[in-house]
Design a protein around this motif. Structure first.
Motif, short mmCIF file in Angstrom:
data_model
loop_
_atom_site.label_atom_id
_atom_site.label_comp_id
_atom_site.label_asym_id
_atom_site.label_seq_id
_atom_site.Cartn_x
_atom_site.Cartn_y
_atom_site.Cartn_z
N LEU A 127 -41.09 3.41 -0.71
CA LEU A 127 -40.98 2.09 -1.33
C LEU A 127 -42.23 1.84 -2.18
O LEU A 127 -43.34 1.77 -1.65
CB LEU A 127 -40.84 1.03 -0.25
N SER A 128 -42.04 1.71 -3.47
CA SER A 128 -43.18 1.57 -4.38
C SER A 128 -42.83 0.60 -5.50
O SER A 128 -41.73 0.04 -5.56
CB SER A 128 -43.57 2.93 -4.96
N ASN A 131 -39.45 1.12 -7.46
CA ASN A 131 -38.10 0.84 -6.94
C ASN A 131 -38.03 -0.40 -6.06
O ASN A 131 -36.98 -0.67 -5.47
CB ASN A 131 -37.58 2.05 -6.16
N ALA A 132 -39.13 -1.15 -5.94
CA ALA A 132 -39.13 -2.32 -5.06
C ALA A 132 -38.09 -3.35 -5.50
O ALA A 132 -37.33 -3.87 -4.68
CB ALA A 132 -40.52 -2.94 -5.02
N ARG A 133 -38.07 -3.65 -6.77
CA ARG A 133 -37.12 -4.64 -7.27
C ARG A 133 -35.68 -4.16 -7.09
O ARG A 133 -34.79 -4.96 -6.78
CB ARG A 133 -37.40 -4.94 -8.74
N LYS A 136 -34.64 -4.77 -3.54
CA LYS A 136 -34.43 -6.21 -3.32
C LYS A 136 -33.09 -6.66 -3.90
O LYS A 136 -32.29 -7.33 -3.22
CB LYS A 136 -35.57 -7.00 -3.95
N THR A 160 -35.58 1.86 7.70
CA THR A 160 -36.69 2.47 6.97
C THR A 160 -36.99 3.90 7.42
O THR A 160 -38.07 4.42 7.13
CB THR A 160 -37.97 1.63 7.14
N VAL A 166 -45.26 2.86 1.82
CA VAL A 166 -45.02 1.58 1.15
C VAL A 166 -46.30 1.16 0.46
O VAL A 166 -47.36 1.08 1.11
CB VAL A 166 -44.58 0.50 2.16
N SER A 169 -47.01 -3.26 -3.90
CA SER A 169 -45.85 -3.89 -4.56
C SER A 169 -44.66 -3.95 -3.61
O SER A 169 -43.92 -4.94 -3.60
CB SER A 169 -45.48 -3.11 -5.83
N GLY A 170 -44.48 -2.91 -2.82
CA GLY A 170 -43.40 -2.91 -1.84
C GLY A 170 -43.62 -3.97 -0.77
O GLY A 170 -42.68 -4.65 -0.35
N CYS A 171 -44.87 -4.13 -0.31
CA CYS A 171 -45.18 -5.16 0.68
C CYS A 171 -44.90 -6.55 0.12
O CYS A 171 -44.33 -7.41 0.80
CB CYS A 171 -46.64 -5.05 1.10
N MET A 173 -42.81 -7.32 -2.23
CA MET A 173 -41.36 -7.49 -2.36
C MET A 173 -40.74 -7.87 -1.03
O MET A 173 -39.86 -8.74 -0.95
CB MET A 173 -40.73 -6.20 -2.89
#
Length: 220
Positions: A127-128, A131-133, A136, A160, A166, A169-171, A173
């Motif tokens: 998760l980075s 691809n975080a958005r 979501k 997960t 992660v 940005s993943g956190c 999100m």
């Protein structure tokens, strides 16, 4: 011994080779190139991954048309772009439970049953920011589709087990996603967390945020 032979060849043979026309050396180069190209590997790449095949083909064509240096450069750039594309477009799945209590992609396992009050989603990548958005949006869309079919969703579970890292940005999100779900009376659950991922989320303060918004963080 091999090094000495090469050293002697450089000093003794190169002056003689320098007198030969380039056309006489061309068959040697062509024969060497034919030996390097493995047609079987191209066939395997075509069947297994079209993207890798295109990278291999482009590298080969540029190397033959220009020089090996340009070919390697093209191969490196295309490989980086391919990796970034795969990271930005991971496999996303809605999961259901089978008779053996395992959770599988409902597209591949039509008999997998979904919970009446929960949606289980999975992403097969780290998760980075890339691809975080997408995760979501996919999660919210899966919830919306279940609600449109008449289900009352209370829990949104992100499996997960395929996520091994992660970033910040993943956190962020996940915090935003938990807030969005809370506004709809739903709770976010992160399940099957690996040790390094759990440690990273803890250092970022995510467990406290999830608890504050009614969510949960599980390592199993």
């Amino acid at each position: 011994i091999s090094s000495l032979v090469v050293l002697l060849a450089v000093y003794l043979v190169l002056p003689v080779i320098a007198l030969l026309p380039l056309s006489a050396l061309a068959p040697l180069i062509i024969q060497g190139a034919i030996g390097v190209i493995n047609v079987h590997e191209f066939k395997v790449a075509w069947r297994a991954s079209r993207q890798e095949f295109l990278v291999m083909l482009s590298t080969c064509v540029v190397s033959l048309a220009l020089t090996v240096k340009e070919g390697l450069l093209v191969g490196f750039v295309l490989s980086v772009l391919k990796t970034m594309n795969e990271l930005a477009n991971p496999n996303l799945a809605v999961c259901g439970r089978l008779a053996d209590n395992s959770f599988r992609d409902i597209r591949n396992y039509p008999k997998a049953k979904q919970f009446g009050n929960a949606v289980v989603v999975r992403m097969d990548a780290r998760l980075s920011f890339a691809n975080a958005r997408k995760l979501k949006d996919f999660t919210l869309r899966a919830v919306r589709l279940r609600e449109q079919s008449g289900s009352q969703i209370q829990f949104v579970v992100i499996d997960t087990k395929a996520i091994n890292h992660v970033d910040l940005s993943g956190c962020e999100m996940l915090e935003v996603l938990s807030e969005t779900l809370q506004s709809h009376g739903q709770q976010l659950v992160l399940a099957n967390l690996k040790g390094p991922v759990s440690k990273c989320l803890s250092e970022a303060g995510l467990p406290a945020v999830l608890r504050m918004r009614g969510g949960h963080l599980c390592t199993s």
